[in-house]
Design a protein around this motif. Structure first.
Motif, PDB file in Angstrom:
ATOM      1  N   MET A   1       3.278  -8.556  -9.154  1.00 51.60           N
ATOM      2  CA  MET A   1       2.783  -7.293  -8.610  1.00 51.60           C
ATOM      3  C   MET A   1       1.627  -7.559  -7.656  1.00 51.60           C
ATOM      4  O   MET A   1       0.823  -8.455  -7.879  1.00 51.60           O
ATOM      5  N   ILE A   2       1.583  -6.766  -6.591  1.00 49.25           N
ATOM      6  CA  ILE A   2       0.481  -6.808  -5.629  1.00 49.25           C
ATOM      7  C   ILE A   2      -0.321  -5.537  -5.849  1.00 49.25           C
ATOM      8  O   ILE A   2       0.236  -4.443  -5.761  1.00 49.25           O
ATOM      9  N   GLU A   3      -1.611  -5.678  -6.144  1.00 43.49           N
ATOM     10  CA  GLU A   3      -2.427  -4.490  -6.423  1.00 43.49           C
ATOM     11  C   GLU A   3      -3.701  -4.468  -5.581  1.00 43.49           C
ATOM     12  O   GLU A   3      -4.713  -5.055  -5.965  1.00 43.49           O
ATOM     13  N   PRO A   4      -3.650  -3.790  -4.419  1.00 32.88           N
ATOM     14  CA  PRO A   4      -4.877  -3.617  -3.644  1.00 32.88           C
ATOM     15  C   PRO A   4      -5.750  -2.533  -4.257  1.00 32.88           C
ATOM     16  O   PRO A   4      -5.241  -1.616  -4.906  1.00 32.88           O
ATOM     17  N   GLU A   5      -7.042  -2.652  -4.071  1.00 33.18           N
ATOM     18  CA  GLU A   5      -7.982  -1.640  -4.553  1.00 33.18           C
ATOM     19  C   GLU A   5      -9.081  -1.499  -3.503  1.00 33.18           C
ATOM     20  O   GLU A   5      -9.647  -2.504  -3.065  1.00 33.18           O
ATOM     21  N   MET A   6      -9.337  -0.259  -3.075  1.00 38.82           N
ATOM     22  CA  MET A   6     -10.318  -0.022  -2.008  1.00 38.82           C
ATOM     23  C   MET A   6     -11.439   0.889  -2.476  1.00 38.82           C
ATOM     24  O   MET A   6     -11.172   1.966  -3.008  1.00 38.82           O
ATOM     25  N   ALA A   7     -12.672   0.466  -2.241  1.00 36.65           N
ATOM     26  CA  ALA A   7     -13.806   1.347  -2.500  1.00 36.65           C
ATOM     27  C   ALA A   7     -13.943   2.326  -1.336  1.00 36.65           C
ATOM     28  O   ALA A   7     -13.515   2.025  -0.218  1.00 36.65           O
ATOM     29  N   PHE A   8     -14.551   3.465  -1.582  1.00 33.32           N
ATOM     30  CA  PHE A   8     -14.782   4.495  -0.555  1.00 33.32           C
ATOM     31  C   PHE A   8     -13.469   4.932   0.092  1.00 33.32           C
ATOM     32  O   PHE A   8     -13.358   5.058   1.317  1.00 33.32           O
ATOM     33  N   ALA A   9     -12.447   5.111  -0.736  1.00 28.52           N
ATOM     34  CA  ALA A   9     -11.144   5.514  -0.218  1.00 28.52           C
ATOM     35  C   ALA A   9     -10.561   6.600  -1.109  1.00 28.52           C
ATOM     36  O   ALA A   9     -10.808   6.626  -2.316  1.00 28.52           O
ATOM     37  N   ASP A  10      -9.797   7.506  -0.495  1.00 27.12           N
ATOM     38  CA  ASP A  10      -9.152   8.562  -1.277  1.00 27.12           C
ATOM     39  C   ASP A  10      -7.626   8.397  -1.238  1.00 27.12           C
ATOM     40  O   ASP A  10      -7.110   7.401  -0.734  1.00 27.12           O
ATOM     41  N   LEU A  11      -6.937   9.399  -1.761  1.00 30.81           N
ATOM     42  CA  LEU A  11      -5.485   9.278  -1.877  1.00 30.81           C
ATOM     43  C   LEU A  11      -4.795   9.138  -0.517  1.00 30.81           C
ATOM     44  O   LEU A  11      -3.820   8.397  -0.381  1.00 30.81           O
ATOM     45  N   ASN A  12      -5.336   9.826   0.513  1.00 34.21           N
ATOM     46  CA  ASN A  12      -4.731   9.705   1.844  1.00 34.21           C
ATOM     47  C   ASN A  12      -4.885   8.305   2.412  1.00 34.21           C
ATOM     48  O   ASN A  12      -3.960   7.751   2.996  1.00 34.21           O
ATOM     49  N   ASP A  13      -6.086   7.738   2.231  1.00 32.79           N
ATOM     50  CA  ASP A  13      -6.296   6.355   2.684  1.00 32.79           C
ATOM     51  C   ASP A  13      -5.311   5.428   1.963  1.00 32.79           C
ATOM     52  O   ASP A  13      -4.783   4.483   2.542  1.00 32.79           O
ATOM     53  N   ASN A  14      -5.106   5.708   0.700  1.00 31.25           N
ATOM     54  CA  ASN A  14      -4.218   4.896  -0.126  1.00 31.25           C
ATOM     55  C   ASN A  14      -2.780   4.955   0.407  1.00 31.25           C
ATOM     56  O   ASN A  14      -2.103   3.934   0.540  1.00 31.25           O
ATOM     57  N   MET A  15      -2.331   6.170   0.727  1.00 28.28           N
ATOM     58  CA  MET A  15      -0.975   6.330   1.246  1.00 28.28           C
ATOM     59  C   MET A  15      -0.841   5.666   2.618  1.00 28.28           C
ATOM     60  O   MET A  15       0.161   5.024   2.909  1.00 28.28           O
ATOM     61  N   ASP A  16      -1.886   5.808   3.433  1.00 24.62           N
ATOM     62  CA  ASP A  16      -1.843   5.177   4.763  1.00 24.62           C
ATOM     63  C   ASP A  16      -1.721   3.659   4.636  1.00 24.62           C
ATOM     64  O   ASP A  16      -0.926   3.033   5.330  1.00 24.62           O
ATOM     65  N   LEU A  17      -2.517   3.085   3.726  1.00 22.53           N
ATOM     66  CA  LEU A  17      -2.471   1.624   3.554  1.00 22.53           C
ATOM     67  C   LEU A  17      -1.091   1.182   3.064  1.00 22.53           C
ATOM     68  O   LEU A  17      -0.529   0.204   3.567  1.00 22.53           O
ATOM     69  N   ALA A  18      -0.541   1.914   2.113  1.00 24.38           N
ATOM     70  CA  ALA A  18       0.746   1.529   1.540  1.00 24.38           C
ATOM     71  C   ALA A  18       1.854   1.566   2.595  1.00 24.38           C
ATOM     72  O   ALA A  18       2.684   0.651   2.682  1.00 24.38           O
ATOM     73  N   GLU A  19       1.847   2.602   3.410  1.00 22.93           N
ATOM     74  CA  GLU A  19       2.892   2.710   4.431  1.00 22.93           C
ATOM     75  C   GLU A  19       2.730   1.619   5.492  1.00 22.93           C
ATOM     76  O   GLU A  19       3.700   0.977   5.901  1.00 22.93           O
ATOM     77  N   GLU A  20       1.475   1.413   5.890  1.00 21.18           N
ATOM     78  CA  GLU A  20       1.208   0.371   6.886  1.00 21.18           C
ATOM     79  C   GLU A  20       1.627  -1.002   6.347  1.00 21.18           C
ATOM     80  O   GLU A  20       2.229  -1.808   7.056  1.00 21.18           O
ATOM     81  N   MET A  21       1.325  -1.247   5.066  1.00 16.62           N
ATOM     82  CA  MET A  21       1.667  -2.538   4.468  1.00 16.62           C
ATOM     83  C   MET A  21       3.180  -2.751   4.416  1.00 16.62           C
ATOM     84  O   MET A  21       3.682  -3.805   4.814  1.00 16.62           O
ATOM     85  N   LEU A  22       3.908  -1.752   3.944  1.00 19.18           N
ATOM     86  CA  LEU A  22       5.364  -1.925   3.818  1.00 19.18           C
ATOM     87  C   LEU A  22       5.996  -2.168   5.193  1.00 19.18           C
ATOM     88  O   LEU A  22       6.863  -3.020   5.350  1.00 19.18           O
ATOM     89  N   LYS A  23       5.505  -1.455   6.206  1.00 24.13           N
ATOM     90  CA  LYS A  23       6.053  -1.641   7.551  1.00 24.13           C
ATOM     91  C   LYS A  23       5.701  -3.030   8.086  1.00 24.13           C
ATOM     92  O   LYS A  23       6.519  -3.680   8.731  1.00 24.13           O
ATOM     93  N   TYR A  24       4.487  -3.453   7.804  1.00 27.55           N
ATOM     94  CA  TYR A  24       4.068  -4.793   8.240  1.00 27.55           C
ATOM     95  C   TYR A  24       4.957  -5.860   7.608  1.00 27.55           C
ATOM     96  O   TYR A  24       5.418  -6.784   8.280  1.00 27.55           O
ATOM     97  N   LEU A  25       5.217  -5.718   6.306  1.00 29.41           N
ATOM     98  CA  LEU A  25       6.034  -6.710   5.603  1.00 29.41           C
ATOM     99  C   LEU A  25       7.453  -6.740   6.175  1.00 29.41           C
ATOM    100  O   LEU A  25       8.017  -7.805   6.420  1.00 29.41           O
ATOM    101  N   ILE A  26       8.009  -5.558   6.391  1.00 31.27           N
ATOM    102  CA  ILE A  26       9.377  -5.507   6.919  1.00 31.27           C
ATOM    103  C   ILE A  26       9.418  -6.118   8.327  1.00 31.27           C
ATOM    104  O   ILE A  26      10.287  -6.920   8.644  1.00 31.27           O
ATOM    105  N   GLN A  27       8.437  -5.742   9.152  1.00 30.47           N
ATOM    106  CA  GLN A  27       8.397  -6.294  10.517  1.00 30.47           C
ATOM    107  C   GLN A  27       8.270  -7.820  10.486  1.00 30.47           C
ATOM    108  O   GLN A  27       8.928  -8.531  11.256  1.00 30.47           O
ATOM    109  N   TYR A  28       7.452  -8.314   9.577  1.00 30.54           N
ATOM    110  CA  TYR A  28       7.256  -9.766   9.455  1.00 30.54           C
ATOM    111  C   TYR A  28       8.578 -10.452   9.121  1.00 30.54           C
ATOM    112  O   TYR A  28       8.908 -11.490   9.686  1.00 30.54           O
ATOM    113  N   LEU A  29       9.336  -9.858   8.220  1.00 28.53           N
ATOM    114  CA  LEU A  29      10.606 -10.467   7.839  1.00 28.53           C
ATOM    115  C   LEU A  29      11.615 -10.396   8.982  1.00 28.53           C
ATOM    116  O   LEU A  29      12.351 -11.350   9.240  1.00 28.53           O
TER     117      LEU A  29
END
Ligand code: 4AD
Ligand code: MG
Length: 477
Positions: free
Chosen positions: A242-270
């Motif tokens: 499991m990959i578990e990022p944790e961000m201080a000074f972040a809310d649920l929207n920041d969390n969703m933004d990071l998750a979407e950006e990460m998944l797209k980055y991973l797919i693009q990398y592959l």
């Protein structure tokens, strides 16, 4: 002479040069043409042995699975199917492979058969491709977080905290299994165990990641996690990463933004780094599904599906919105769902999640603001006092791929939630301390690595994307 890997050789095409290659034979035809693979790439290099130059005692040892070292000149290939080949001048058999007994014959084997022979399945095209992609995905994860200033934090694997409630625990103990020491009231006396108390394998590194984030700002874990659930599905493992990022000074929207950006980055990398392996798996899946009835085939081919994810925003809807869609859906009204949805607050089953993603939205979906009663104690309670700032990402063909939340940073709300859920404060005093000293809004999520690799490779069973799967009743190799 230094050995060259086949991937590099095929990229450089050093025609006229002398090279040394090492690998395992896939096929040997006409006592003359050996296809050699070393796992660096999907492709084989063809070794050409002039008929009269090699003793029969040597060529007899060239069989599927044989390990070879071969030296010779790189020449343009006259045959079809490859641009270059090696005119072998020196050949050494490093390890023989008895063709009578070698389990991998040069033919198509079923995935079930290969699972039973997981110690050898790396030697097939399919599993070579999967594990090169798995590797690339792991590298991409580290790159993604490193580029954004996240620190890789190693959360513990052995732990005494069992408070997350994410799943059933595996106990870790060195006490005698036959005659464990007992307390006066006849319970196992864990005070005499290795750690002086009961210990388990971790189900998640989140709580420790939170401690890190509240000092280092942005951290992530990437490690094995263990759940002793009796889940016999194509999506569950007892040991998964499991990959578990944790961000201080972040809310649920920041969390969703990071998750979407990460998944797209991973797919693009592959897509950028694993072109050949993805194309191979795309064809594999297409061929496999040809024999299935139309309604069981994937609506898109693998590569198309990956590109589709890159090009489209993920849908973001609340649990309540999703619940209304589902309650009014045909399968719910006609009682086609196994679990018919009636009352707000019910947990969604995978049939509901799949309906939303595969039938209704036809793309990745974030569900957020879940009823608090079906979620963990640490999720932040929303103003309505009925929902928590939780989010899941649902992916086509996979279901839940990510689960996360904004965390409850208010000490009084957190402790009263713990009381409601009967979680003793003493056990989590360290966790509560970060709410006492410099608490702040923070958020994070967990990505199931194998579920992501499953999505990226199009494999139907999670057991085929981890080298050695552990599931109820299975711990071979
Ligand atoms: O939703 P889960 O249980 O969330 C957590 O563990 C949180 N502590 C994460 C966090 O907020 N830091 O698990 C997260 C993800 C799931 O979405 C799923 O992809 C995967 O882990 N997962 C499994 N993968 C394979 N086999 C299993 N048994 C899994 N259980 C969860
Ligand atoms: Mg979850």
């Amino acid at each position: 002479m230094k050995r060259i890997k086949i991937k590099e050789l095929l990229e450089l095409e050093p025609i006229g040069k002398e090279v040394l290659v090492k690998g395992w034979v896939r096929t040997f035809r006409n006592n003359q043409f050996a296809a050699l693979n070393d796992g660096s790439t999907l492709d084989n290099i063809q070794l050409v042995l002039a008929l009269d130059e090699f003793e029969e005692t040597l060529t007899r040892k060239i069989n599927p699975g044989t390990a070879l070292s071969a030296r010779g000149e790189v020449v343009e290939s006259k045959g079809r199917g490859q641009r270059i080949e090696i005119k072998v001048s020196k050949l050494e058999v490093l390890g023989e492979s008895d063709p009578e007994h070698y389990p991998l014959q040069p033919k198509k084997h079923s995935l079930e058969f290969l699972r039973e022979n997981a110690h050898l399945r790396f030697r097939t095209n399919t599993f070579g491709a999967i594990f090169r992609i798995r590797h690339a995905a792991a590298m991409a994860i580290h790159r993604f977080f490193d580029e954004r200033g996240f620190l890789y934090l190693h959360s513990p694997i052995l732990t005494s905290s069992d408070a997350e409630g994410a799943g059933e625990l595996f106990r870790a103990s060195t006490l005698s299994a036959k005659h464990p020491p007992l307390t006066e009231d006849n319970n196992v006396d864990f005070s005499q165990d290795f750690f002086g108390k009961e210990a388990h394998l971790t189900v998640s590194g989140q709580l420790e990641a939170e401690l890190g984030a509240l000092a280092l700002s942005d951290v992530y874990t990437f490690g094995p996690t263990f759940r002793a659930e009796q889940s016999h599905t194509t999506r569950h493992l007892a040991e998964f990463w499991m990959i578990e990022p944790e961000m201080a000074f972040a809310d649920l929207n920041d969390n969703m933004d990071l998750a979407e950006e990460m998944l797209k980055y991973l797919i693009q990398y592959l897509v950028d780094h694993c072109e050949k392996d993805l194309a191979f798996l795309d064809n594999r899946l297409f061929d496999e599904e040809k024999n299935k009835p139309a309604d069981q085939r994937s609506p898109m081919r693998l590569l198309e599906k990956l590109k589709f994810c890159l090009e489209n925003d993920f849908e973001r809807i609340t649990y309540t919105e999703a619940f209304d869609i589902l309650r009014n859906s045909k399968p719910n009204k006609k009682k086609k769902f196994q679990y018919v949805l009636e009352e707000w607050g019910a947990d969604l089953q995978s049939e509901h999640e799949r309906f939303l993603v595969e039938k209704h939205f036809k793309k990745p979906v974030f569900l957020y603001n879940y009823p608090k009663n079906i979620k963990a104690f640490y999720m932040r309670v929303n103003e309505d006092d009925k929902t928590v700032a939780a989010m899941d990402i649902l992916f086509p063909g996979i279901g839940e791929i990510i689960g996360g939340s904004q965390r409850e940073e208010r000490l009084d709300v957190l402790t009263s939630r713990m009381e409601e859920m009967k979680i003793p404060e003493e056990e989590l005093s360290w966790y509560l301390d970060i709410r006492k000293y410099g608490s702040c809004p923070h958020a994070g999520y967990g990505l199931g690595f194998e579920r992501f690799v499953q999505f990226a490779t199009g494999m139907g069973n999670i057991r085929d994307v981890i080298p050695f799967p552990r599931t109820p009743g299975n711990i071979s190799f």
